[in-house]
Scaffold this active site. Structure first.
Site, PDB file in Angstrom:
ATOM      1  N   HIS A  90       0.820  -1.222   0.000  1.00  0.00           N
ATOM      2  CA  HIS A  90       0.000   0.000   0.000  1.00  0.00           C
ATOM      3  C   HIS A  90       0.849   1.265   0.000  1.00  0.00           C
ATOM      4  O   HIS A  90       0.472   2.270  -0.596  1.00  0.00           O
ATOM      5  CB  HIS A  90      -0.984  -0.017   1.177  1.00  0.00           C
ATOM      6  CG  HIS A  90      -1.962  -1.157   1.091  1.00  0.00           C
ATOM      7  ND1 HIS A  90      -2.707  -1.574   2.149  1.00  0.00           N
ATOM      8  CD2 HIS A  90      -2.297  -1.973   0.057  1.00  0.00           C
ATOM      9  CE1 HIS A  90      -3.466  -2.604   1.774  1.00  0.00           C
ATOM     10  NE2 HIS A  90      -3.224  -2.862   0.519  1.00  0.00           N
ATOM     11  N   HIS A 248     -10.037  -0.969  -4.266  1.00  0.00           N
ATOM     12  CA  HIS A 248      -8.858  -1.464  -3.555  1.00  0.00           C
ATOM     13  C   HIS A 248      -8.008  -2.377  -4.443  1.00  0.00           C
ATOM     14  O   HIS A 248      -6.778  -2.395  -4.337  1.00  0.00           O
ATOM     15  CB  HIS A 248      -9.228  -2.182  -2.255  1.00  0.00           C
ATOM     16  CG  HIS A 248      -7.995  -2.512  -1.466  1.00  0.00           C
ATOM     17  ND1 HIS A 248      -7.337  -1.578  -0.695  1.00  0.00           N
ATOM     18  CD2 HIS A 248      -7.233  -3.636  -1.408  1.00  0.00           C
ATOM     19  CE1 HIS A 248      -6.252  -2.117  -0.183  1.00  0.00           C
ATOM     20  NE2 HIS A 248      -6.161  -3.369  -0.597  1.00  0.00           N
ATOM     21  N   ASP A 252      -4.044  -2.104  -5.152  1.00  0.00           N
ATOM     22  CA  ASP A 252      -3.085  -3.207  -5.081  1.00  0.00           C
ATOM     23  C   ASP A 252      -2.306  -3.349  -6.391  1.00  0.00           C
ATOM     24  O   ASP A 252      -1.098  -3.613  -6.381  1.00  0.00           O
ATOM     25  CB  ASP A 252      -3.805  -4.526  -4.774  1.00  0.00           C
ATOM     26  CG  ASP A 252      -4.168  -4.664  -3.302  1.00  0.00           C
ATOM     27  OD1 ASP A 252      -3.560  -3.970  -2.454  1.00  0.00           O
ATOM     28  OD2 ASP A 252      -5.058  -5.482  -2.991  1.00  0.00           O
ATOM     29  N   HIS A 275      -3.203 -10.023  -6.144  1.00  0.00           N
ATOM     30  CA  HIS A 275      -1.743  -9.877  -6.129  1.00  0.00           C
ATOM     31  C   HIS A 275      -1.040 -10.911  -7.015  1.00  0.00           C
ATOM     32  O   HIS A 275      -0.109 -10.580  -7.740  1.00  0.00           O
ATOM     33  CB  HIS A 275      -1.214 -10.008  -4.707  1.00  0.00           C
ATOM     34  CG  HIS A 275      -1.444  -8.777  -3.882  1.00  0.00           C
ATOM     35  ND1 HIS A 275      -0.940  -7.550  -4.216  1.00  0.00           N
ATOM     36  CD2 HIS A 275      -2.146  -8.587  -2.740  1.00  0.00           C
ATOM     37  CE1 HIS A 275      -1.304  -6.651  -3.314  1.00  0.00           C
ATOM     38  NE2 HIS A 275      -2.047  -7.259  -2.407  1.00  0.00           N
TER      39      HIS A 275
HETATM   40 ZN   LIG Z   1      -4.305  -4.337  -0.531  1.00  0.00          ZN
END
Ligand SMILES: [Zn+2]
Length: 315
Positions: A90, A248, A252, A275
């Protein structure tokens, strides 16, 4: 943003940036639950983003590069042994999103503080320090050909574009999420700050219980995670946006792309990403140099100057 920082074709910022002065904050690590201090220092042009552990003797600097990633389980970990730093994504997203090329991050523990589970506190920290434009031109990784990574019904594709653009879709069989799609074209610093930075990490109650039983996510709470039970969002304050989840994911993605070590010009399309998929894209980009070029900022800058002279001569 003044025109000085833009290339002749509006291709984005041309000069590298760091922070104007040292800034710090404290918070707890998401997984360890331990209090941690974070200090951001200005860094010289060309140094990139690097991490230093101040609680160990090593003082080794670990660059924020894909080659330094040692784990992606639940959070991104950079570096080895007593130089390793966990949950960097982050902060890296905040740097990437705001166009900060060079910064040295000192941390007095093995994990960055989670803050509120978003990048907004790091954006605030960087804004408090101020952004400092450096004299060196910025290098940009510019896609020339499309590149795609697929994993079942998940996929990520990047196509050539004049600047950084993101189209992202998530699809969860959960009544509070379902299908959410966002298109940010371009995703520039103002848009990152306004529409992405404050989107928080989310988790499902049954997974969080399993993490706690495994001794993980000890610092996790409703103050830094959007928690979902089977039907709804558990946090009493609810969501910051109805589609905070997909926002979000974009955050990421920015943190994962930061591991390329330079900004990217291209349109990223993600379907049900995370991710792991983002990092497969980073690996694919690094393995396929024939699909991109590195912009020569000196040349485009020189062209910008000559175009400006030409325009002045004609006026
Ligand atoms: Zn995250």
């Amino acid at each position: 943003m003044p025109d000085l920082g833009r290339g002749p074709e509006g291709r984005g910022l041309v000069y590298q940036q760091t922070i104007a002065e040292k800034v710090s904050c404290t918070g707890v690590g998401l997984h360890s639950g331990a209090p941690t201090q974070l200090v951001l220092h200005p860094a010289r042009a060309g140094e990139g983003v690097s991490f230093v552990r101040t609680d160990t003797g090593s003082r080794a600097e670990t660059p924020a590069r894909a080659s330094e990633v040692t784990s992606t389980r639940l959070a991104t970990t950079l570096g080895r042994g007593d130089a390793s730093v966990r949950t960097v994504e982050h902060l890296l997203a905040a740097c990437y999103g705001l166009g900060i090329d060079n910064v040295r991050v000192e941390v007095d523990g093995p994990e960055l503080p989670v803050m509120d589970g978003s990048a907004a506190p790091f954006v605030y920290l960087i804004r408090s320090a101020g952004v400092f434009r450096q004299r060196a031109p910025r290098r940009v990784l510019r896609m020339r050909r499309p590149l795609e990574v697929r994993d079942g019904d998940r996929s990520v594709r990047i196509e050539p574009a004049r600047d950084f653009r993101v189209t992202y879709a998530v699809d969860f069989e959960h009544p509070a999420i379902r299908r959410q799609e966002i298109c940010l074209s371009p995703l520039d610093p103002a848009r990152f700050e306004r529409e992405i930075a404050a989107a928080r990490t989310f988790g499902f109650l049954q997974d969080v219980r399993a993490l706690w039983e495994a001794g993980l996510a000890r610092g996790g709470s409703l103050d830094n995670t959007v928690l979902l039970d089977e039907a709804r969002v558990v946090n009493p304050q609810g969501l910051r946006w109805p589609d905070e989840f997909v926002r979000h994911k974009v955050l990421d993605l920015c943190g994962d792309l930061a591991l390329l070590g330079m900004p990217i010009a291209g349109h990223v399309h993600v379907e049900r990403g995370g991710h792991a998929l983002h990092q497969q894209l980073v690996a694919a980009i690094l393995e396929r140099p024939e699909t991109w070029v590195i912009d020569d900022p000196d040349r485009s800058l020189a062209r910008g100057v000559s175009l400006a002279r030409l325009a002045a001569a004609r006026a």
